[in-house]
Scaffold this motif. Structure first.
Motif, PDB file in Angstrom:
ATOM      1  N   MET A 163       9.435   6.152  -0.627  1.00 30.19           N
ATOM      2  CA  MET A 163       9.422   6.446  -1.589  1.00 30.19           C
ATOM      3  C   MET A 163       9.172   7.541  -2.051  1.00 30.19           C
ATOM      4  SD  MET A 163       7.109   3.278  -3.705  1.00 30.19           S
ATOM      5  CE  MET A 163       5.545   4.138  -2.765  1.00 30.19           C
ATOM      6  N   LYS A 164      10.506   8.730  -2.310  1.00 30.75           N
ATOM      7  CA  LYS A 164      11.428   9.307  -2.689  1.00 30.75           C
ATOM      8  C   LYS A 164      10.184  10.093  -4.186  1.00 30.75           C
ATOM      9  CE  LYS A 164      14.189  10.977   1.420  1.00 30.75           C
ATOM     10  NZ  LYS A 164      15.526  11.742   1.110  1.00 30.75           N
ATOM     11  N   GLY A 165      10.317   9.645  -4.522  1.00 29.28           N
ATOM     12  CA  GLY A 165       9.641   9.733  -6.271  1.00 29.28           C
ATOM     13  C   GLY A 165       9.467   8.652  -7.480  1.00 29.28           C
ATOM     14  N   ARG A 166       9.494   8.577  -8.601  1.00 30.61           N
ATOM     15  CA  ARG A 166       8.904   7.841  -9.716  1.00 30.61           C
ATOM     16  C   ARG A 166      10.901   7.976 -10.082  1.00 30.61           C
ATOM     17  NH1 ARG A 166       3.990  11.113 -11.941  1.00 30.61           N
ATOM     18  NH2 ARG A 166       2.382   9.464 -11.033  1.00 30.61           N
ATOM     19  N   GLY A 199      -6.377   4.997  -2.823  1.00 26.04           N
ATOM     20  CA  GLY A 199      -7.603   4.569  -1.685  1.00 26.04           C
ATOM     21  C   GLY A 199      -8.101   3.873   0.100  1.00 26.04           C
ATOM     22  N   MET A 200      -6.693   3.414   0.179  1.00 24.38           N
ATOM     23  CA  MET A 200      -6.322   2.986   1.656  1.00 24.38           C
ATOM     24  C   MET A 200      -6.385   4.484   2.421  1.00 24.38           C
ATOM     25  SD  MET A 200      -3.682   2.384   3.838  1.00 24.38           S
ATOM     26  CE  MET A 200      -2.360   3.517   3.290  1.00 24.38           C
ATOM     27  N   ALA A 213       7.425  12.218   0.490  1.00 26.13           N
ATOM     28  CA  ALA A 213       7.924  10.966   0.035  1.00 26.13           C
ATOM     29  C   ALA A 213       5.917  10.362   0.418  1.00 26.13           C
ATOM     30  CB  ALA A 213       8.835  10.226   0.794  1.00 26.13           C
ATOM     31  N   ILE A 214       6.083   9.077  -0.045  1.00 29.59           N
ATOM     32  CA  ILE A 214       4.696   8.098   0.035  1.00 29.59           C
ATOM     33  C   ILE A 214       5.775   6.986   0.007  1.00 29.59           C
ATOM     34  CG2 ILE A 214       3.564   9.434  -1.669  1.00 29.59           C
ATOM     35  CD1 ILE A 214       4.369   7.060  -3.246  1.00 29.59           C
ATOM     36  N   TYR A 215       4.629   5.864   1.212  1.00 34.21           N
ATOM     37  CA  TYR A 215       5.542   5.249   2.131  1.00 34.21           C
ATOM     38  C   TYR A 215       5.113   3.818   1.218  1.00 34.21           C
ATOM     39  CZ  TYR A 215       7.420   8.819   5.033  1.00 34.21           C
ATOM     40  OH  TYR A 215       8.316   9.628   5.554  1.00 34.21           O
ATOM     41  N   SER A 216       5.677   2.680   1.156  1.00 35.52           N
ATOM     42  CA  SER A 216       5.721   1.659   0.371  1.00 35.52           C
ATOM     43  C   SER A 216       5.682   0.831   2.200  1.00 35.52           C
ATOM     44  CB  SER A 216       6.819   0.607  -0.061  1.00 35.52           C
ATOM     45  OG  SER A 216       5.548  -0.005  -0.531  1.00 35.52           O
ATOM     46  N   MET A 240       0.808  -0.971  -0.029  1.00 35.89           N
ATOM     47  CA  MET A 240      -0.269   0.063  -0.230  1.00 35.89           C
ATOM     48  C   MET A 240       0.381   0.911   0.569  1.00 35.89           C
ATOM     49  SD  MET A 240      -2.649  -1.442   0.157  1.00 35.89           S
ATOM     50  CE  MET A 240      -4.395  -1.010   0.250  1.00 35.89           C
ATOM     51  N   ALA A 241       0.548   2.292  -0.294  1.00 33.70           N
ATOM     52  CA  ALA A 241       1.043   3.509  -0.375  1.00 33.70           C
ATOM     53  C   ALA A 241       0.687   4.818   0.226  1.00 33.70           C
ATOM     54  CB  ALA A 241       1.177   3.965  -2.029  1.00 33.70           C
ATOM     55  N   LEU A 242       0.812   4.382   1.616  1.00 37.41           N
ATOM     56  CA  LEU A 242       0.324   5.518   2.837  1.00 37.41           C
ATOM     57  C   LEU A 242       1.281   7.260   2.453  1.00 37.41           C
ATOM     58  CD1 LEU A 242      -0.938   5.503   5.573  1.00 37.41           C
ATOM     59  CD2 LEU A 242       1.204   4.867   6.747  1.00 37.41           C
ATOM     60  N   SER A 243       0.369   7.847   2.220  1.00 41.24           N
ATOM     61  CA  SER A 243       0.602   9.385   2.146  1.00 41.24           C
ATOM     62  C   SER A 243      -0.368  10.445   2.678  1.00 41.24           C
ATOM     63  CB  SER A 243       0.419   9.565   0.616  1.00 41.24           C
ATOM     64  OG  SER A 243      -0.787  10.208   0.480  1.00 41.24           O
ATOM     65  N   ASP A 244      -0.024  11.356   3.341  1.00 38.56           N
ATOM     66  CA  ASP A 244      -0.340  12.441   4.141  1.00 38.56           C
ATOM     67  C   ASP A 244      -1.677  12.276   4.566  1.00 38.56           C
ATOM     68  OD1 ASP A 244       2.338  13.398   3.442  1.00 38.56           O
ATOM     69  OD2 ASP A 244       1.932  15.305   4.210  1.00 38.56           O
ATOM     70  N   ARG A 245      -2.688  11.910   4.162  1.00 40.89           N
ATOM     71  CA  ARG A 245      -4.256  11.692   4.967  1.00 40.89           C
ATOM     72  C   ARG A 245      -4.333  10.573   5.091  1.00 40.89           C
ATOM     73  NH1 ARG A 245      -8.115  14.989   0.902  1.00 40.89           N
ATOM     74  NH2 ARG A 245      -6.404  15.699  -0.833  1.00 40.89           N
TER      75      ARG A 245
END
Length: 448
Positions: free
Chosen positions: A77-80, A307-308, A100-103, A51-56
C-alpha cells in the motif's frame, strides 16, 4: 550461569517470532498458548485480519532470512486514498515512490511463523492457559493443573498478559491502562462479481469524518477488511446507530461509496462485535528473569500501524543485546527495558496523535498543503528534514528520537502555516529558512 530453558507465553506474532530468534541461539524453547492451534481452527473472528508490515518489522524478518516467504502474503500500500463525504477521492503517498506499507493477513502470517518455529525445533503447547505465575520461583500454573518451572519466562501474551498480572502483585510495579472512548467494528467489501478488487488495492482507504472514520485494507482474496472507528457513546456513536435500519441509513448518508460495496452490511453490522481499544504502559518489564515484551508491556491503539512492528523490533533488539552481553539474561534484560521503554512510550503517544490526524485532518485542505510542503522539504533536504511518518515507518531511528524531532518540526510548521497567504504561496516558501530554523531548534534542545 547460562540458563538453557525458556518458556514463552503467547503464540501470537511476537511470541512465535521471538521463539525462532531464541531457538537459533541454542536454547530449549517452549511456547504456551491458551487458544487452539490457528492452523487447525479459524481464530480470526472478532479480530483484525489485517496487519500493516513496515520497515521495522521487515528488518526483524530479514535478520532471520524468512522475509521472502512472508512476501507471498503481502499487498503493498503506497499511500492513503482519502474518500471525502462529498467530492472526489484523492491519493496521499506515504513517502517516495518505492516506499510502501504492506497489508498482510494476521492468521496466515501467524500460521507461517508457528510452522517456521516448529521446523526450528520450538515446542508449542496449545490450549494451555497459564493462570498464575510464581515469579520468585519462576513456576507457571496452568488451568489443567500442570506446574512447570523455567529458567526464563517471557510474556508475549498480549494486552491481558498473565505474566504482567503476576508482576502487578509485586512491589514497586507501575501500571496504567486506558480505554479510549472509541471502539471499532469490522465489515467486509468482497471481491467484485468478476473477481477483482472493488477499490484500488495498493492504498489504505480512509473515510475521515471528524469524530469517527472508516478504513479499508486489501486482502489476498481480493476483498477488503473495513473497520469503523467510532465513539461508544454520544450523538454519533455505536449507541445511537446500533439498529440495522439506522446503521444502514447512517452509512448511506456518510459513507455512500462504501455502503454500495459492503454487500452483507446488515448481517455484519449486527453480528460482528464492537470491540474496545486500549493503551497499556507499565514498568519494570523485568523481574527475576521474567520479561514482558510486545503488547504485554506496551499495548497501543492501532492508528500508526506499529503495534506488530514495534513488537518485532523488540525481538530484534533483545537478540542483539543477548549477543552484546554474552547471554547474561539479567544484564541483557535490564539493558532491554531501559532502551525500549522510552521508545514504547513514544510510539504509544504517536499512535494516539495519528488517530486525530486520520479521522480529522487528512481531508483538511490546509493540512494537505502542509504535507506537500514537508514532502518538498524532504525532497530538497533529505538529510535535514525527514517527515515524522517516514522516520517512524520507513527507518530504524528510535521511536523516541523520531518523536522528539517530530515535535520540533511541528513547532516550525505551525508557525509557517500561520501565514495568511500560505494556501496560495506554499510552493514558493523559502525552504532554506525553514531548515535553518530547524537547525537552531535542534541546537537549543541538543537534538543534533
Amino acid at each position: 550461569m547460562r540458563q538453557n530453558h525458556i518458556s514463552i507465553l503467547g503464540a501470537g506474532l511476537i511470541g512465535s517470532l521471538l521463539s525462532i530468534y531464541l531457538k537459533r541461539k541454542g536454547y530449549a524453547v517452549e511456547v504456551f498458548e491458551k487458544r487452539s492451534d490457528g492452523r487447525l481452527v479459524d481464530l480470526d473472528s472478532g479480530r483484525s485480519i489485517n496487519m500493516a508490515l513496515s520497515d521495522r518489522g521487515w528488518r526483524a524478518l530479514y535478520e532471520l532470512g524468512i522475509a521472502d516467504e512472508v512476501k507471498q502474503y503481502c499487498i503493498p500500500m503506497k499511500g492513503r486514498m482519502i474518500h471525502p463525504e462529498a467530492g472526489q477521492t484523492n491519493f496521499q503517498p506515504y513517502g517516495k515512490d518505492d516506499q510502501a506499507i504492506y497489508s498482510i493477513p494476521r492468521g496466515k502470517f501467524n500460521q507461517l511463523l508457528v510452522s517456521k518455529a516448529e521446523a526450528e525445533g520450538v515446542q508449542f503447547h496449545f490450549e494451555s492457559k497459564c493462570e498464575e505465575i510464581d515469579i520468585d520461583q519462576r513456576i507457571m500454573h496452568f488451568a489443567d493443573g500442570r506446574k512447570l518451572h523455567s529458567d526464563v519466562i517471557i510474556g508475549s501474551d498480549g494486552a491481558y498478559s498473565a505474566l504482567r498480572r503476576a508482576m502487578q502483585l509485586t512491589d514497586r510495579f507501575d501500571y496504567k491502562q486506558e480505554f479510549i472512548n472509541s471502539g471499532y467494528k469490522e465489515l467486509t467489501i468482497p471481491a467484485t462479481a468478476s473477481g477483482d478488487y472493488a477499490l484500488d488495492p495498493h492504498a489504505l482507504h480512509i473515510w475521515p469524518r471528524g469524530s469517527y472514520m472508516l478504513i479499508a485494507l486489501p486482502n489476498l482474496d481480493k476483498s477488503f477488511t473495513c473497520t469503523l472507528f467510532m465513539p461508544f457513546e454520544g450523538d454519533i456513536s455505536f449507541k445511537t446507530i446500533h439498529e440495522k435500519k439506522i446503521a444502514r441509513h447512517f452509512f448511506e448518508v456518510h459513507f455512500p461509496d462504501a455502503i454500495s460495496l459492503i454487500t452483507d452490511f446488515d448481517r455484519e453490522f449486527y453480528e460482528n462485535p464492537t470491540s474496545s481499544l486500549i493503551n497499556i504502559a507499565c514498568y519494570p518489564w523485568v523481574k527475576n528473569r521474567c520479561l514482558l515484551i510486545g503488547d504485554s508491556s506496551h499495548a497501543m491503539v492501532p492508528f500508526y500501524g506499529q503495534g506488530m512492528n514495534c513488537g518485532f523490533e523488540d525481538c530484534y533488539v533483545l537478540d542483539k543485546l543477548l549477543e552484546e552481553h554474552n547471554h547474561n539474561w539479567d544484564v541483557a534484560f535490564e539493558a532491554f527495558q531501559k532502551r525500549r521503554k522510552p521508545d514504547a512510550d513514544a510510539i504509544c503517544q504517536l499512535a494516539m496523535d495519528n488517530f486525530v490526524e486520520m479521522r480529522d485532518l487528512v481531508a483538511n485542505e490546509k493540512w494537505v498543503i502542509r504535507k506537500k510542503l514537508e514532502a518538498k522539504l524532504y525532497h530538497f533536504y533529505p538529510q535535514e528534514w525527514i517527515p515524522l511518518y517516514t522516520m517512524v515507518t520507513f527507518s530504524d531511528l528510535r521511536y523516541s528520537e523520531a518523536y522528539a524531532l517530530g515535535q520540533l518540526q511541528d513547532r516550525i510548521m505551525q508557525e509557517v502555516m500561520k501565514d495568511p497567504l500560505i494556501m496560495e504561496n506554499w510552493d514558493r516558501i523559502d525552504l532554506e529558512h525553514i531548515i535553518n530554523k530547524l537547525h537552531q531548534l535542534k541546537a537549543k534542545t541538543e537534538l543534533v
